[in-house]
Write an enzyme that holds these catalytic residues in place. Structure first.
Site, mmCIF file in Angstrom:
data_model
loop_
_atom_site.group_PDB
_atom_site.id
_atom_site.type_symbol
_atom_site.label_atom_id
_atom_site.label_comp_id
_atom_site.label_asym_id
_atom_site.label_seq_id
_atom_site.Cartn_x
_atom_site.Cartn_y
_atom_site.Cartn_z
ATOM 1 N N CYS A 1 -14.847 5.744 -3.052
ATOM 2 C CA CYS A 1 -15.480 5.769 -1.731
ATOM 3 C C CYS A 1 -15.526 7.175 -1.146
ATOM 4 C CB CYS A 1 -14.748 4.817 -0.783
ATOM 5 S SG CYS A 1 -15.038 3.073 -1.137
ATOM 6 N N ASN B 1 -10.135 7.557 7.454
ATOM 7 C CA ASN B 1 -9.992 6.106 7.293
ATOM 8 C C ASN B 1 -10.527 5.334 8.498
ATOM 9 O OD1 ASN B 1 -6.660 6.558 5.904
ATOM 10 N ND2 ASN B 1 -8.616 6.604 4.855
ATOM 11 N N LEU B 2 -10.503 5.957 9.672
ATOM 12 C CA LEU B 2 -10.736 5.222 10.915
ATOM 13 C C LEU B 2 -12.165 4.727 11.058
ATOM 14 C CD1 LEU B 2 -8.686 7.514 13.325
ATOM 15 C CD2 LEU B 2 -7.927 5.491 12.076
ATOM 16 N N ASP C 1 0.873 -1.176 0.000
ATOM 17 C CA ASP C 1 0.000 0.000 0.000
ATOM 18 C C ASP C 1 0.912 1.228 0.000
ATOM 19 O OD1 ASP C 1 -1.877 2.146 0.787
ATOM 20 O OD2 ASP C 1 -3.234 0.529 1.348
ATOM 21 N N CYS D 1 -13.092 22.453 -4.849
ATOM 22 C CA CYS D 1 -13.522 21.289 -4.071
ATOM 23 C C CYS D 1 -12.402 20.962 -3.086
ATOM 24 C CB CYS D 1 -13.845 20.108 -4.997
ATOM 25 S SG CYS D 1 -12.459 19.584 -6.031
ATOM 26 N N ASN E 1 -9.272 0.723 -7.045
ATOM 27 C CA ASN E 1 -9.343 1.281 -8.396
ATOM 28 C C ASN E 1 -9.333 0.153 -9.421
ATOM 29 O OD1 ASN E 1 -6.381 1.054 -9.616
ATOM 30 N ND2 ASN E 1 -6.189 1.595 -7.452
ATOM 31 N N ARG F 1 -13.692 2.877 9.052
ATOM 32 C CA ARG F 1 -13.849 1.545 8.485
ATOM 33 C C ARG F 1 -12.550 0.738 8.460
ATOM 34 N NH1 ARG F 1 -13.139 5.465 5.160
ATOM 35 N NH2 ARG F 1 -11.819 5.291 3.306
#
Length: 414
Positions: free
Chosen positions: A208, A90-91, A82, A368, A151, A93
């Site tokens: 996501c 992130n925490l 990774d 954004c 991806n 999930r």
């Protein structure tokens, strides 16, 4: 053409992937006692797990439960690949990481968690991406690979590397409230390209970060993936070969799509096609932000340039409302991207009318988080913009803002 049928899945006839390792120590017998009493599993199955080498792609939503459960089950060697770092978002999930790990590389954080669970576990970490340069070697070096990538390019790279090396691959995906799992064993049933022949465009499905994901869904899908790996290693049960397990969390329903090899599909002979897809995905990625890179040809402005425009510009924030609660450019007007997609320039005109002095401004800057969604908005609106109005996307989005300028129209970023 993929053949889908409703006939029962035949016995795969697969032998266990891994030969049993050395006899278990007394400490291991105590640790894995609940496995040892399982019919058809026993000491031999546990010794197979202890001798197994598994590659896990991604230490995120799916990688977290996969790694935790494979380590707890007694898999002897785990490799984690990774290239990301742990973020607060992130925490929700990615349960292998903790608050204290924010900012730490995911592979380093995950390895520490696994060693807390089992100090004797062999963990190899690769702080990088699966790529056409390393995929074949990595796949050939492991008994089974579990793909928790986020991806399309990496998923197809995994499939092609599995097909070329003959390595079994367990595949899973999640999106919003739904997940899917399948198992691909070269020479023993269909592969990913038999089910989905072509690599989708990178932006064809929101990721996501854009579409959201129910955190607990990762546990459901990741646990199913880990189960598949254990079945393959030990030669027990019937893996999801030729079957796609689908789970709808909101409906609480599981369904299975059965599929078979496509006789007209060309065999994978090299990584040329997927290498091109990986190059596109890599160039489009914006590190850790969850947004994709800006589209080609989109007019951009950097934060310093926006400051120089001052009151001459209307700033439109195309993010979601909850994102503005984290940080926003003072004086910006909220206009979610979905409204632009649905109503086009009409939505922009309405938002500009709400801005102080907006009707007289000819400079419209959209922003954004990192510049991807605002670039999409500019692309959608350019042809519809009235003559004399210049539309631009803020390069780097609000992520780039605090690092380059501290104020806009006299107000500090908050």
């Amino acid at each position: 053409m993929t053949t889908v049928n409703a006939t029962p899945t035949p016995d795969t006839g697969l032998a266990p992937l891994v030969a049993p390792g050395p006899p278990l120590a007394q400490e291991e017998i105590a640790r894995y006692a609940r496995h040892l009493s399982l019919p058809g599993f026993g000491l031999e199955g546990q010794r197979r797990l202890r001798a197994a080498s598994v590659l896990v792609i991604g230490a995120g939503g799916l990688g977290s439960p996969v790694l935790n459960y494979l380590a707890a089950a007694g898999v002897g060697s785990l490799t984690i690949i990774d290239d990301d770092a742990v973020e607060t978002s992130n925490l929700q999930r990615q349960i292998i990481h903790r608050t204290a790990d924010v900012g730490r590389s995911k592979v380093e954080s995950a390895a520490a968690a696994l060693h807390r669970l089992d100090p004797h576990l062999e963990v190899r970490t690769i702080n990088g991406r699966l790529s056409p340069d390393n995929a074949l070697e990595l796949f050939a070096d492991h008994d089974v690979v579990l793909d928790g990538a986020d991806n399309f390019a990496t998923r197809y790279l995994s499939n092609d590397a599995a097909e070329l090396t003959g390595t079994p691959l367990v595949w899973g995906t999640i999106f919003r409230f739904a997940g899917q799992v399948s198992t691909f064993v070269p020479g023993h049933g269909p592969m990913l390209r038999d089910l989905f022949p072509d690599i989708p465009e990178p932006d064809s499905v929101p990721n996501c970060a854009e579409g959201g994901v129910l955190g607990v869904l990762c546990g459901t899908v990741g646990s199913a993936m880990a189960t598949e790996a254990i079945k393959l290693i030990c030669g027990i049960g019937t893996p999801f070969i030729g079957r796609l397990l689908r789970y709808d969390a909101l409906a609480g329903e599981y369904s299975t799509l059965r599929f078979s090899p496509d006789p007209d599909r060309p065999a994978v002979t090299d990584l040329t096609e997927v290498a091109a897809a990986c190059a596109v995905a890599s160039s489009a990625a914006v590190g850790g932000s969850g947004d994709r890179g800006p589209a080609d040809g989109v007019d951009e402005i950097d934060p310093a340039g926006l400051v120089r425009l001052g009151d001459a510009a209307v700033v439109l924030d195309v993010r979601e409302e909850w994102e503005r609660a984290l940080a926003m450019i003072p004086g910006s007007v909220h206009l979610p991207l979905d409204r632009i997609r649905a109503h086009g320039w009409e939505a922009v005109a309405e938002a500009v009318d709400h801005a102080e002095g907006g009707q007289d401004r000819t400079e419209v800057v959209l922003h954004c988080k990192s510049g991807a969604r605002s670039a999409e908005a500019v692309s959608l609106l350019t042809e519809a913009a009235p003559p004399g109005v210049r539309l631009r996307s803020l390069a780097g989005g609000i992520d780039a803002w605090p690092g380059q300028v501290r104020e806009f129209s006299g107000a500090a970023v908050r």
